[in-house]
Design a protein around this motif. Structure first.
Motif, short mmCIF file in Angstrom:
data_model
loop_
_atom_site.label_atom_id
_atom_site.label_comp_id
_atom_site.label_asym_id
_atom_site.label_seq_id
_atom_site.Cartn_x
_atom_site.Cartn_y
_atom_site.Cartn_z
N LEU A 126 25.82 -65.39 58.43
CA LEU A 126 25.41 -66.22 57.30
C LEU A 126 26.66 -66.71 56.59
O LEU A 126 27.44 -65.91 56.06
N GLU A 127 26.86 -68.04 56.59
CA GLU A 127 28.00 -68.66 55.91
C GLU A 127 27.58 -69.08 54.52
O GLU A 127 26.54 -69.72 54.35
N ILE A 128 28.38 -68.73 53.52
CA ILE A 128 28.04 -69.00 52.12
C ILE A 128 29.20 -69.72 51.45
O ILE A 128 30.35 -69.31 51.59
N LEU A 129 28.90 -70.77 50.72
CA LEU A 129 29.89 -71.47 49.90
C LEU A 129 29.27 -71.70 48.54
O LEU A 129 28.16 -72.23 48.43
N TYR A 130 29.96 -71.27 47.47
CA TYR A 130 29.35 -71.41 46.15
C TYR A 130 30.40 -71.59 45.05
O TYR A 130 31.56 -71.21 45.19
N ALA A 131 29.94 -72.18 43.95
CA ALA A 131 30.75 -72.35 42.75
C ALA A 131 29.83 -72.23 41.55
O ALA A 131 28.85 -72.97 41.43
N GLY A 132 30.11 -71.26 40.67
CA GLY A 132 29.29 -71.08 39.47
C GLY A 132 28.49 -69.80 39.49
O GLY A 132 28.93 -68.78 40.04
N ASP A 133 27.30 -69.84 38.91
CA ASP A 133 26.50 -68.62 38.76
C ASP A 133 25.15 -68.70 39.47
O ASP A 133 24.23 -67.97 39.12
N VAL A 134 25.02 -69.58 40.45
CA VAL A 134 23.89 -69.47 41.37
C VAL A 134 24.23 -68.30 42.30
O VAL A 134 25.31 -68.25 42.86
N ARG A 135 23.31 -67.38 42.46
CA ARG A 135 23.63 -66.11 43.13
C ARG A 135 22.76 -65.88 44.36
O ARG A 135 21.59 -66.23 44.38
N LEU A 136 23.38 -65.30 45.38
CA LEU A 136 22.68 -64.89 46.59
C LEU A 136 22.66 -63.38 46.67
O LEU A 136 23.67 -62.72 46.43
N ALA A 137 21.49 -62.82 46.99
CA ALA A 137 21.35 -61.39 47.21
C ALA A 137 20.78 -61.16 48.60
O ALA A 137 19.87 -61.87 49.04
N LYS A 138 21.33 -60.16 49.28
CA LYS A 138 20.89 -59.84 50.64
C LYS A 138 20.30 -58.43 50.64
O LYS A 138 20.85 -57.51 50.04
N TYR A 139 19.17 -58.29 51.35
CA TYR A 139 18.48 -57.00 51.44
C TYR A 139 18.31 -56.63 52.91
O TYR A 139 18.09 -57.51 53.76
N ASN A 140 18.38 -55.33 53.21
CA ASN A 140 18.21 -54.90 54.59
C ASN A 140 16.73 -54.87 54.97
O ASN A 140 15.86 -55.07 54.11
N PRO A 141 16.40 -54.65 56.24
CA PRO A 141 14.99 -54.68 56.66
C PRO A 141 14.10 -53.68 55.94
O PRO A 141 12.88 -53.86 55.90
N ASP A 142 14.68 -52.64 55.33
CA ASP A 142 13.89 -51.67 54.58
C ASP A 142 13.71 -52.07 53.12
O ASP A 142 13.06 -51.36 52.35
N GLY A 143 14.31 -53.20 52.72
CA GLY A 143 14.17 -53.69 51.35
C GLY A 143 15.26 -53.23 50.41
O GLY A 143 15.24 -53.58 49.22
N ALA A 144 16.24 -52.45 50.89
CA ALA A 144 17.32 -51.98 50.02
C ALA A 144 18.36 -53.08 49.83
O ALA A 144 18.70 -53.82 50.77
#
Length: 218
Positions: free
Chosen positions: A146-164
């Motif tokens: 997963l390639e991510i490019l960002y500037a500012g306070d838009v946020r990405l969160a990633k969770y594992n298959p168990d939801g953690a």
């Protein structure tokens, strides 16, 4: 540096039922926001997984328009969430320009950067205020990355298959002060680039600060 307008009260989400199945069946538009308002949650299925997205003005905010935008490209597994700078004039217009400039460029980091540069050029020519601008986060899936490019306070969160919760991007700023965003006054600004492994069952959530102000990543 920019100061955002204060939040008045948490938004109250509407009960929206998702619709649709595949991008082909839905004939999905690429851009959503003030220029293309949404009345329900959109969903679709791709070989890479299930998608869902929604944007609205929100409840309890001192705005009379939606200053956010979403760009989706399920076919190429790319998307972007954009947040216009509400503390300055032309926040809605800046978000729309950035969305239109990123459309068709969500296929890799180099292409996303090209879209950002095009947005800055348009902002310089079309906006009344050089202090206008927008935060954004764009993500593109390539195989198991997963390639991510960002500037500012838009946020990405990633969770594992168990939801953690596994990972979140770090905002460029604190509270209502944002230190990095796409603006005609900072044409050479570069967003942060992050690459993360991704596997079947991962959940990826990308949202503006209006959501993260009211819900923690966990």
């Amino acid at each position: 540096m920019s100061e955002r307008e204060p939040r008045l009260e948490p938004p109250t989400p509407e009960d929206n039922e998702p619709t649709g199945s595949t991008p082909e069946e839905l004939n999905i538009p690429a851009i959503y926001g003030e220029s293309n308002p949404m009345t329900e949650v959109m969903t679709c299925e791709t070989p890479g997984g299930s998608w869902a997205w929604y944007t609205d003005q929100g409840v309890g905010y001192s705005k009379n328009e939606n200053q956010d935008a979403i760009v989706v490209d399920p076919e190429n597994e790319g998307m972007a969430v954009i947040d216009g700078m509400g503390g300055h004039p032309n926040g809605t217009e800046a978000a729309q320009i950035l969305a239109e400039s990123l459309d068709g460029h969500l296929t890799g980091i180099a292409q996303i950067e090209t879209g950002q540069l095009s947005a800055v050029d348009r902002m310089q020519n079309e906006l009344d205020s050089v202090e206008s601008g927008a935060c954004y986060l764009a993500a593109h899936r390539t195989g198991n990355r997963l390639e991510i490019l960002y500037a500012g306070d838009v946020r990405l969160a990633k969770y594992n298959p168990d939801g953690a919760h596994e990972f979140s991007t770090e905002d460029h700023g604190e509270g209502r002060v944002v230190r990095k965003y796409v603006s005609p006054s900072a044409p050479t600004i570069r967003g942060d680039i992050i690459e993360k492994p991704i596997e079947s069952g991962n959940l990826i959530v990308v949202a503006i600060d209006g959501l993260w102000d009211n819900y923690s990543e966990t």
